[in-house]
Scaffold this active site. Sequence first.
Site, PDB file in Angstrom:
ATOM      1  CE  LYS A  72      -1.670   1.557   4.113  1.00  0.00           C
ATOM      2  NZ  LYS A  72      -1.409   2.961   4.443  1.00  0.00           N
ATOM      3  CG  ASN A  73       2.294   2.755   3.512  1.00  0.00           C
ATOM      4  OD1 ASN A  73       1.147   3.121   3.237  1.00  0.00           O
ATOM      5  ND2 ASN A  73       2.688   2.502   4.756  1.00  0.00           N
ATOM      6  CB  CYS A 133      -4.223  11.465  11.694  1.00  0.00           C
ATOM      7  SG  CYS A 133      -2.706  10.580  11.912  1.00  0.00           S
ATOM      8  NE  ARG A 158       1.111  10.618  10.079  1.00  0.00           N
ATOM      9  CZ  ARG A 158       0.614   9.663   9.296  1.00  0.00           C
ATOM     10  NH1 ARG A 158      -0.573   9.181   9.540  1.00  0.00           N
ATOM     11  NH2 ARG A 158       1.297   9.203   8.274  1.00  0.00           N
ATOM     12  CG  ASP A 166       3.556   1.577   9.438  1.00  0.00           C
ATOM     13  OD1 ASP A 166       3.240   2.457  10.254  1.00  0.00           O
ATOM     14  OD2 ASP A 166       3.752   1.800   8.231  1.00  0.00           O
ATOM     15  NE  ARG A 181      -7.163   4.638   5.675  1.00  0.00           N
ATOM     16  CZ  ARG A 181      -6.679   5.781   6.108  1.00  0.00           C
ATOM     17  NH1 ARG A 181      -7.128   6.294   7.228  1.00  0.00           N
ATOM     18  NH2 ARG A 181      -5.758   6.427   5.427  1.00  0.00           N
TER      19      ARG A 181
HETATM   20  C1  EPZ Z   1       4.631   6.864   6.082  1.00  0.00           C
HETATM   21  O1  EPZ Z   1       3.929   7.996   6.594  1.00  0.00           O
HETATM   22  C2  EPZ Z   1       3.639   5.743   6.032  1.00  0.00           C
HETATM   23  N1  EPZ Z   1       2.525   6.116   5.161  1.00  0.00           N
HETATM   24  C3  EPZ Z   1       3.156   5.416   7.425  1.00  0.00           C
HETATM   25  O2  EPZ Z   1       2.307   4.286   7.328  1.00  0.00           O
HETATM   26  C4  EPZ Z   1       4.352   5.069   8.316  1.00  0.00           C
HETATM   27  O3  EPZ Z   1       3.919   4.877   9.641  1.00  0.00           O
HETATM   28  C5  EPZ Z   1       5.369   6.217   8.282  1.00  0.00           C
HETATM   29  O4  EPZ Z   1       5.737   6.511   6.906  1.00  0.00           O
HETATM   30  C6  EPZ Z   1       6.647   5.916   9.051  1.00  0.00           C
HETATM   31  O5  EPZ Z   1       7.258   4.771   8.536  1.00  0.00           O
HETATM   32  C7  EPZ Z   1       2.670   6.035   3.844  1.00  0.00           C
HETATM   33  O6  EPZ Z   1       3.704   5.648   3.320  1.00  0.00           O
HETATM   34  C8  EPZ Z   1       1.478   6.394   3.005  1.00  0.00           C
HETATM   35  P1  EPZ Z   1       6.881  10.227   7.929  1.00  0.00           P
HETATM   36  P2  EPZ Z   1       4.568   9.443   6.496  1.00  0.00           P
HETATM   37  O7  EPZ Z   1       6.776  11.505   7.164  1.00  0.00           O
HETATM   38  O8  EPZ Z   1       5.333   9.559   5.246  1.00  0.00           O
HETATM   39  C9  EPZ Z   1       7.297  13.606  11.272  1.00  0.00           C
HETATM   40  C10 EPZ Z   1       0.425   2.917   7.928  1.00  0.00           C
HETATM   41  O9  EPZ Z   1      -0.088   2.410   8.959  1.00  0.00           O
HETATM   42  N2  EPZ Z   1       7.138  14.590  10.181  1.00  0.00           N
HETATM   43  O10 EPZ Z   1       8.028   9.337   7.668  1.00  0.00           O
HETATM   44  O11 EPZ Z   1       3.461  10.418   6.736  1.00  0.00           O
HETATM   45  C11 EPZ Z   1       6.012  12.813  11.494  1.00  0.00           C
HETATM   46  O12 EPZ Z   1       5.094  13.534  12.297  1.00  0.00           O
HETATM   47  C12 EPZ Z   1       1.070   4.267   8.017  1.00  0.00           C
HETATM   48  O13 EPZ Z   1       0.405   2.364   6.818  1.00  0.00           O
HETATM   49  C13 EPZ Z   1       7.330  15.930  10.441  1.00  0.00           C
HETATM   50  O14 EPZ Z   1       7.613  16.342  11.574  1.00  0.00           O
HETATM   51  O15 EPZ Z   1       5.527   9.416   7.757  1.00  0.00           O
HETATM   52  C14 EPZ Z   1       6.544  11.574  12.151  1.00  0.00           C
HETATM   53  O16 EPZ Z   1       6.754  11.814  13.513  1.00  0.00           O
HETATM   54  C15 EPZ Z   1       0.595   5.222   8.979  1.00  0.00           C
HETATM   55  N3  EPZ Z   1       7.166  16.820   9.413  1.00  0.00           N
HETATM   56  C16 EPZ Z   1       7.895  11.363  11.449  1.00  0.00           C
HETATM   57  O17 EPZ Z   1       8.237  12.638  10.890  1.00  0.00           O
HETATM   58  C17 EPZ Z   1       6.852  16.418   8.138  1.00  0.00           C
HETATM   59  O18 EPZ Z   1       6.729  17.287   7.259  1.00  0.00           O
HETATM   60  C18 EPZ Z   1       7.908  10.320  10.346  1.00  0.00           C
HETATM   61  O19 EPZ Z   1       6.814  10.566   9.472  1.00  0.00           O
HETATM   62  C19 EPZ Z   1       6.691  15.058   7.894  1.00  0.00           C
HETATM   63  C20 EPZ Z   1       6.838  14.148   8.931  1.00  0.00           C
END
Ligand code: EPZ
Length: 429
Positions: free
Chosen positions: A22-23, A124, A129, A314, A406
């Site tokens: 999915k991701n 969320c 996030r 995850d 989802r």
């Molecule tokens: C991806 O989310 C995945 N989603 C998530 O999968 C997964 O948990 C996550 O990566 C971490 O591995 C998809 O790929 C669609 P991040 P993403 O940006 O890209 C902070 C699932 O269950 N951050 O790597 O949104 C953020 O708050 C899910 O399938 C900022 O501060 O995650 C978090 O603490 C849910 N500013 C950390 O970085 C930003 O602009 C990592 O988030 C972006 C992120």
Amino acid sequence: MDKIRIRGGRPLQGSIQIGGAKNAALPLMTACLLTDEPLVLKNLPFLVDITTLSHLLVQHGVSVTMPGAESADEPGHVLELRAKRIVSTTAPYDLVRRMRASVLVLGPLVARIGQARVSLPGGCAIGTRPVDLHIKALEALGATIAIEKGYIHATAPKGLKGGEIVFPTVSVGATENALMAAALAEGESVIVNAAREPEIGDLARCLNSMGARIEGAGSERITVTGVPRLHGATHSVIPDRIETGTYMMAAAIAGGELELVGASYDMVAAAARALEGTGVAVERLPAGIKVSRRANRLKGIDIATAPFPGFPTDLQAQFMALMATADGDSIITETIFENRFMHVPELNRMGADINVQGASASIRGVAKLNGAPVMATDLRASVSLVLAGLAAEGETLVNRVYHLDRGYERLEAKLAACGAAIERVAGEG
Ligand code: EPZ
């Protein structure tokens, strides 16, 4: 709303076909916005998130068709996405709030059209996030960003310019947006402290087959030499490492033996090591992974989540369900999201003994869990309750199954085929 009913206590035996990730699929789908030619994606999972993103892409002007059905030698779904003309550069709140990955249209739209208006996704269930890193990446490529009335308004009327993007923390989504934007920027871009998740490598491979010039994906430094235009391509999505890890934990918690067909060991090596530490056997097969639990009880161990190649956030909830039934104490530390313990009160209602303090959960293994009606507010928390239900005595009813839909395709059918007593109960509304 549908529910899932599980009667626990049955070991699992058999094989499960792992679907496309999915991701990986979600960013790959948004990559179609970078070209007016068709992008054909194979091995897509059939999930609610894929449909939600298709709706968003359609309103940007993308035609989405299903050119062929799934076949025995090529499992998974096929979609052809063609963004011949972009008719709208706005990603509205109503669609973005349903799925945060919608923010991945930002980079491709600015890169191709020179402008995008994307709703801020908001917080969320698993944390605040923010999307500041996505915004910083586009600014480093010369885009002007304004936040107006809850929308990110990005413009680059003369096109994006190559630049250096240094991420202070690792972000999967921001790295993906940066890659897609840099692919069409003029000149060279360097992404420092890039995410190394396999989904990044998959996106880079697809972009390269569309004509992009990306090197170093999978490492923390990625170099992108911009090209004036990209063309169509056909790309097959990598296997879902989180679906794989979830079924590895299912075999561990229920006992028995599962063969996960199409799974990649290298993508789940951290989870495999953790499971081996508890007493579960994990074996690489030519076409997948075999997981078996012969011991009656498993041993509690400590883990901390981390960006790839560390233990994935995850899989944290699923591993906690397992530790709740292991011998001894364990500590699970969540370092990626600040609020990803919603499964704890529900697991405790099933008889688990878990205490959360800040970013760590202390788990005291119990002799058995008891079935109960439970509910969770996100995808991975929900599936951890299904896993707990497989091990629990009596009946567990998991509510709000739409979270599971989802991210898990035919979850109950796949587990039932391996001997679990699990069924979907159709509900109203
Ligand atoms: C991806 O989310 C995945 N989603 C998530 O999968 C997964 O948990 C996550 O990566 C971490 O591995 C998809 O790929 C669609 P991040 P993403 O940006 O890209 C902070 C699932 O269950 N951050 O790597 O949104 C953020 O708050 C899910 O399938 C900022 O501060 O995650 C978090 O603490 C849910 N500013 C950390 O970085 C930003 O602009 C990592 O988030 C972006 C992120």
